[in-house]
Design an enzyme around this catalytic site. Structure first.
Site, PDB file in Angstrom:
ATOM      1  N   GLU A   1      34.230  21.036  60.811  1.00  0.00           N
ATOM      2  CA  GLU A   1      34.586  19.647  60.623  1.00  0.00           C
ATOM      3  C   GLU A   1      33.658  18.766  61.447  1.00  0.00           C
ATOM      4  O   GLU A   1      33.322  19.094  62.583  1.00  0.00           O
ATOM      5  CB  GLU A   1      36.029  19.512  61.113  1.00  0.00           C
TER       6      GLU A   1
ATOM      7  N   CYS B   1      30.887  13.010  65.630  1.00  0.00           N
ATOM      8  CA  CYS B   1      31.359  14.134  66.434  1.00  0.00           C
ATOM      9  C   CYS B   1      31.025  15.427  65.686  1.00  0.00           C
ATOM     10  O   CYS B   1      31.472  15.634  64.556  1.00  0.00           O
ATOM     11  CB  CYS B   1      32.864  14.012  66.651  1.00  0.00           C
TER      12      CYS B   1
ATOM     13  N   CYS C   1      36.361  28.981  68.594  1.00  0.00           N
ATOM     14  CA  CYS C   1      35.912  28.828  69.980  1.00  0.00           C
ATOM     15  C   CYS C   1      36.454  29.976  70.822  1.00  0.00           C
ATOM     16  O   CYS C   1      37.595  30.404  70.639  1.00  0.00           O
ATOM     17  CB  CYS C   1      36.403  27.490  70.541  1.00  0.00           C
TER      18      CYS C   1
ATOM     19  N   CYS D   1      41.310  27.167  75.281  1.00  0.00           N
ATOM     20  CA  CYS D   1      42.066  26.123  76.002  1.00  0.00           C
ATOM     21  C   CYS D   1      43.418  25.927  75.321  1.00  0.00           C
ATOM     22  O   CYS D   1      43.506  25.771  74.104  1.00  0.00           O
ATOM     23  CB  CYS D   1      41.284  24.813  76.016  1.00  0.00           C
TER      24      CYS D   1
ATOM     25  N   CYS E   1      44.260  22.868  72.923  1.00  0.00           N
ATOM     26  CA  CYS E   1      43.312  22.562  71.843  1.00  0.00           C
ATOM     27  C   CYS E   1      43.590  23.426  70.623  1.00  0.00           C
ATOM     28  O   CYS E   1      43.701  24.647  70.729  1.00  0.00           O
ATOM     29  CB  CYS E   1      41.881  22.813  72.348  1.00  0.00           C
TER      30      CYS E   1
ATOM     31  N   CYS F   1      38.489  15.936  66.481  1.00  0.00           N
ATOM     32  CA  CYS F   1      37.316  16.789  66.304  1.00  0.00           C
ATOM     33  C   CYS F   1      37.689  18.269  66.352  1.00  0.00           C
ATOM     34  O   CYS F   1      36.900  19.095  65.949  1.00  0.00           O
ATOM     35  CB  CYS F   1      36.281  16.517  67.406  1.00  0.00           C
TER      36      CYS F   1
END
Length: 373
Positions: free
Chosen positions: A92, A119, A126, A130, A133, A346
């Site tokens: 995205e 962005c 990832c 975290c 997130c 984002c």
């Protein structure tokens, strides 16, 4: 089936041109033509050596990614691009429109008007995990190539004039270091000509990469997702922090600041009862006292109903900001929410398609890059 490379993958294109004895000066004119004629075939690009056409036809494509869908938010200032990669995965990119006149320069409103920040994502998923997130819940799928990173800018540029780029999308940019550096070098060269000071790279604090960032990419903005003033809290909300102890991270940032002579942006997500008390503000103030920083307080946006965190109250955010500003004289801003806050927007791509929930905020916002004095 043959896998074609993106023509915007500079390292691949340069290597192939060098091997074939083709002058690499033609690379910028290829990019310019594709940018101006997005539906073109590479055969249509004028004035290239004949050997270049053969090579381009067999090994490269103008785009290896496609825009699967475009979502215009009802807030009037956010546009999401869902981009499908050659391997079938999605990333995205988010276009945000800001108003430069809302920034201050020397105490006076800036000149200008609305313009756009993009962005960009650097990975599919990832590794950092975290806990606040959404992207972290996906796990890590793969790194993007430098071509796939640049193509996000190309796709967005076809919709609006992009003035700033922030690497705050999916992924940890410094964990895809080589592709990141290559992509930014393309963005700052012809035909894109983005100024390095209008590019911001956000990181959780990958120390060994921060140590070489300034020499590889001088002049860009560094944003650090700090999110806690002490190592213990940081580890609770950011498991990757165990590998990057706070003390060592701050030493790396001191060195970076000394060599770059630039402000560092500190991102700090406000989590109710976790990192938003007055004691935390004082700890953060003391931690950052010797730095030139802008602290960006980010209201937490819950990820569905199962989130283990709650959003800090407006009063707590305001008190936190007052301590940093008043006691420690640290420039501190509160990130306005664009429906979802920008970082969330984002990084919310967990399912195949982003949702289209109602947003209320219709005002144009002040951009992070406009905070630089």
């Amino acid at each position: 089936m043959a896998t074609y490379r993106s023509v915007f993958n500079a390292a691949e294109l340069r290597a192939q041109f060098n091997d074939a004895g083709i002058n690499t000066k033609f690379m910028a004119s290829i990019w310019k033509y594709v940018l101006q004629n997005p539906g073109c075939e590479l055969d249509e690009i004028p004035d290239l050596p004949s050997s270049a056409y053969r090579l381009l036809r067999t090994k490269f494509k103008p785009f290896t990614s496609t825009v699967h869908s475009v979502f215009h938010s009802t807030d009037g200032v956010t546009t999401k691009l869902l981009i499908k990669l050659q391997n079938g995965a999605f990333v995205e990119a988010v276009i945000m429109t800001y108003d430069t006149r809302l920034g201050k320069y020397g105490g006076k409103p800036r000149l200008g008007g609305p313009r756009s920040t993009l962005c960009i994502s650097s990975q599919v998923g990832c590794k950092m995990g975290c806990k606040f997130c959404a992207t972290g819940t996906m796990g890590f799928k793969n790194n993007l190539t430098s071509g796939e990173i640049v193509e996000q800018l190309v796709h967005a540029s076809l919709l609006t004039n992009i003035r700033n780029v922030v690497f705050m999308g999916m992924g940890e940019p410094l964990n895809n270091y080589t592709a990141l550096v290559e992509a930014i070098r393309v963005m700052t060269g012809s035909p894109f000509q983005l100024s390095p000071k209008r590019i911001t790279v956000s990181t959780v604090g990958i120390i060994h990469a921060i140590n070489k960032l300034h020499s590889d990419l001088p002049g860009l903005n560094l944003a650090v997702s700090l999110h806690a003033p002490v190592q213990e809290i940081r580890c609770q909300i950011m498991p990757s922090a165990r590998a990057f102890p706070l003390e060592k991270l701050m030493t790396a940032l001191q060195t970076y600041q000394k060599s770059s002579q630039q402000k560092i942006f500190i991102e700090y997500i406000m989590l109710d009862g976790m990192n938003d008390e007055e004691q935390h503000a004082h700890q953060l103030g003391k931690l950052l006292e010797t730095f030139q920083v802008v602290v960006n307080l980010i209201p937490f946006n819950p990820i569905g109903s199962s989130s283990q965190f709650r959003t800090s109250s407006d009063q707590k955010v305001s008190d936190f900001q007052k301590i940093l500003r008043g006691t420690y004289n640290i420039r501190t801003t509160v990130r306005k929410q664009m429906g979802q806050d920008i970082s969330g927007a984002c990084g919310q791509l967990v399912v195949n398609l982003p949702d289209k929930r109602t947003r209320e905020n219709t005002s144009l916002l002040t951009d992070i890059e406009d905070l630089r004095i």
